[in-house]
Write a protein that holds these residues in place. Sequence first.
Motif, PDB file in Angstrom:
ATOM      1  N   ALA A 128      62.303 -10.266-107.125  1.00  5.80           N
ATOM      2  CA  ALA A 128      63.431  -9.687-107.861  1.00  5.80           C
ATOM      3  C   ALA A 128      63.088  -8.342-108.494  1.00  5.80           C
ATOM      4  O   ALA A 128      63.923  -7.444-108.552  1.00  5.80           O
ATOM      5  CB  ALA A 128      63.900 -10.669-108.933  1.00  5.80           C
ATOM      6  N   CYS A 129      61.851  -8.190-109.032  1.00  5.84           N
ATOM      7  CA  CYS A 129      61.541  -6.955-109.774  1.00  5.84           C
ATOM      8  C   CYS A 129      60.356  -6.177-109.217  1.00  5.84           C
ATOM      9  O   CYS A 129      60.142  -5.024-109.575  1.00  5.84           O
ATOM     10  CB  CYS A 129      61.283  -7.270-111.257  1.00  5.84           C
ATOM     11  SG  CYS A 129      59.701  -8.089-111.568  1.00  5.84           S
ATOM     12  N   GLY A 130      59.547  -6.834-108.379  1.00  3.39           N
ATOM     13  CA  GLY A 130      58.430  -6.118-107.756  1.00  3.39           C
ATOM     14  C   GLY A 130      57.158  -6.077-108.575  1.00  3.39           C
ATOM     15  O   GLY A 130      56.158  -5.506-108.138  1.00  3.39           O
ATOM     16  N   VAL A 167      59.372 -15.601-107.503  1.00  7.46           N
ATOM     17  CA  VAL A 167      60.029 -14.850-108.593  1.00  7.46           C
ATOM     18  C   VAL A 167      59.159 -14.972-109.850  1.00  7.46           C
ATOM     19  O   VAL A 167      58.667 -16.059-110.154  1.00  7.46           O
ATOM     20  CB  VAL A 167      61.444 -15.427-108.864  1.00  7.46           C
ATOM     21  CG1 VAL A 167      62.120 -14.691-110.009  1.00  7.46           C
ATOM     22  CG2 VAL A 167      62.301 -15.357-107.609  1.00  7.46           C
ATOM     23  N   CYS A 168      58.976 -13.861-110.579  1.00  5.34           N
ATOM     24  CA  CYS A 168      58.081 -13.887-111.747  1.00  5.34           C
ATOM     25  C   CYS A 168      58.711 -14.667-112.906  1.00  5.34           C
ATOM     26  O   CYS A 168      59.922 -14.908-112.936  1.00  5.34           O
ATOM     27  CB  CYS A 168      57.708 -12.468-112.188  1.00  5.34           C
ATOM     28  SG  CYS A 168      59.021 -11.604-113.080  1.00  5.34           S
ATOM     29  N   SER A 169      57.874 -15.046-113.869  1.00  6.71           N
ATOM     30  CA  SER A 169      58.355 -15.893-114.973  1.00  6.71           C
ATOM     31  C   SER A 169      59.404 -15.155-115.807  1.00  6.71           C
ATOM     32  O   SER A 169      60.346 -15.761-116.312  1.00  6.71           O
ATOM     33  CB  SER A 169      57.185 -16.358-115.845  1.00  6.71           C
ATOM     34  OG  SER A 169      56.428 -15.250-116.226  1.00  6.71           O
ATOM     35  N   PHE A 170      59.288 -13.824-115.949  1.00  3.11           N
ATOM     36  CA  PHE A 170      60.270 -13.077-116.741  1.00  3.11           C
ATOM     37  C   PHE A 170      61.637 -13.086-116.044  1.00  3.11           C
ATOM     38  O   PHE A 170      62.676 -13.279-116.687  1.00  3.11           O
ATOM     39  CB  PHE A 170      59.788 -11.638-116.957  1.00  3.11           C
ATOM     40  CG  PHE A 170      60.734 -10.829-117.793  1.00  3.11           C
ATOM     41  CD1 PHE A 170      60.746 -10.954-119.173  1.00  3.11           C
ATOM     42  CD2 PHE A 170      61.631  -9.949-117.203  1.00  3.11           C
ATOM     43  CE1 PHE A 170      61.635 -10.225-119.952  1.00  3.11           C
ATOM     44  CE2 PHE A 170      62.518  -9.209-117.976  1.00  3.11           C
ATOM     45  CZ  PHE A 170      62.517  -9.361-119.356  1.00  3.11           C
ATOM     46  N   CYS A 171      61.650 -12.863-114.755  1.00  5.96           N
ATOM     47  CA  CYS A 171      62.932 -12.873-114.026  1.00  5.96           C
ATOM     48  C   CYS A 171      63.557 -14.273-114.037  1.00  5.96           C
ATOM     49  O   CYS A 171      64.776 -14.411-114.147  1.00  5.96           O
ATOM     50  CB  CYS A 171      62.733 -12.362-112.591  1.00  5.96           C
ATOM     51  SG  CYS A 171      62.507 -10.568-112.533  1.00  5.96           S
ATOM     52  N   ARG A 172      62.703 -15.304-113.973  1.00  2.77           N
ATOM     53  CA  ARG A 172      63.245 -16.672-114.039  1.00  2.77           C
ATOM     54  C   ARG A 172      63.824 -16.955-115.427  1.00  2.77           C
ATOM     55  O   ARG A 172      64.904 -17.524-115.560  1.00  2.77           O
ATOM     56  CB  ARG A 172      62.161 -17.697-113.693  1.00  2.77           C
ATOM     57  CG  ARG A 172      61.999 -17.868-112.172  1.00  2.77           C
ATOM     58  CD  ARG A 172      61.042 -18.987-111.816  1.00  2.77           C
ATOM     59  NE  ARG A 172      59.665 -18.520-111.903  1.00  2.77           N
ATOM     60  CZ  ARG A 172      58.718 -19.080-112.641  1.00  2.77           C
ATOM     61  NH1 ARG A 172      58.983 -20.131-113.378  1.00  2.77           N
ATOM     62  NH2 ARG A 172      57.497 -18.591-112.640  1.00  2.77           N
TER      63      ARG A 172
HETATM   64 ZN    ZN Z   1      60.322 -10.292-111.726  1.00  6.10          ZN
END
Ligand code: ZN
Length: 320
Positions: free
Chosen positions: A283-285, A292-297
């Motif tokens: 999602a953010c790279g 998907v990284c924990s922040f995007c989740r």
């Molecule tokens: Zn992310």
Amino acid sequence: MVMVRCSLCGEAAVVRIGYARLRLCRAHLREYLVRRVRRTIERYKMIGQGERVLAAVSGGKDSSAMLSLLAALTGELGFEIVPFHLDLGIEGYSEASRRAVEELSGMLGLKPLVVSVRDVLGVRVLGFARRAGRPVCAVCGALKRYFLNAAAVGLGFDAVAVGHTADDVSAYILKAFLTQDWGGLAKTSAVNEAVDGLAARRVKPLFEVHEKELLAYVLSWRLPFVGEECPYARLSTLVFDCRRALAMLEHRRPGLRLSLVRGVVRSRSIFPGSEEPVRACSACGLISSGDVCSFCRLTAKALGEPMGARVREYLSGLSL
Ligand code: ZN
Ligand code: Q46
Ligand code: ZN
């Protein structure tokens, strides 16, 4: 009352350093801390010549002292620092923290990068935590880590510096032993290396410095800092009990904290779980252990969509 004198010059002492058998005046305390931070930077190869470092400053005593000590070393070691402050939107506390960071940066001739969580995400940290159904400190920690790394990667910094002290690191080590968190022990480090394009190098210049010395430093040099605790700080956590236990042990056995911290870093490869594969968040790279990284989740859960890309875009557009 008998005045306690500096072991080196006979002036009034502002602190007693048990493990070094020293009592120091304000001038010798500053000299001592600058030397200690310089040695820590060199010992752990934290910052190279010509590098740019984004220093996370909350406004508390530790990160304020770190900024002042790093500023004292930029000429000698040939690096550049920019203070980074995340305004969490906690009533009263955040305004005072922001003011302290701006004032200290001004005193040091530095221009801070101040970012408000609300400006970027449209919500303050408490509202975010409520929507996510998570403890406020867990959400706050995730925000601070993500914003700092995203700013460093987006603005081309070589490293980020955080104000974790020997008190913090030793408490986390003791907690990890007590809860058999071997993966946590394996990750204990003064430096987390950069991952190309995904994460900036993360360094802890106060890794071998005690908070008692930092408090004496900011008070005796009258550096701006926020004295009161964040209203959400919990004094009943296991890690807080570990800090208290270690403070008592350090008092009776000076030097114990440093030998614990250094010892675990030296032998951390014996603990399982040191090598976690990482990749780019879809999602953010930025760095992630899964798709998907924990922040995007977390933002997807709390705010309805993954916000990493928006945070990155905002931060990359800031002018220094
Ligand atoms: Zn992310
Ligand atoms: S600032 Fe944030 Fe701390 Fe306040 S909300 Fe918790 S984590 S206590 S260092
Ligand atoms: Zn002295």
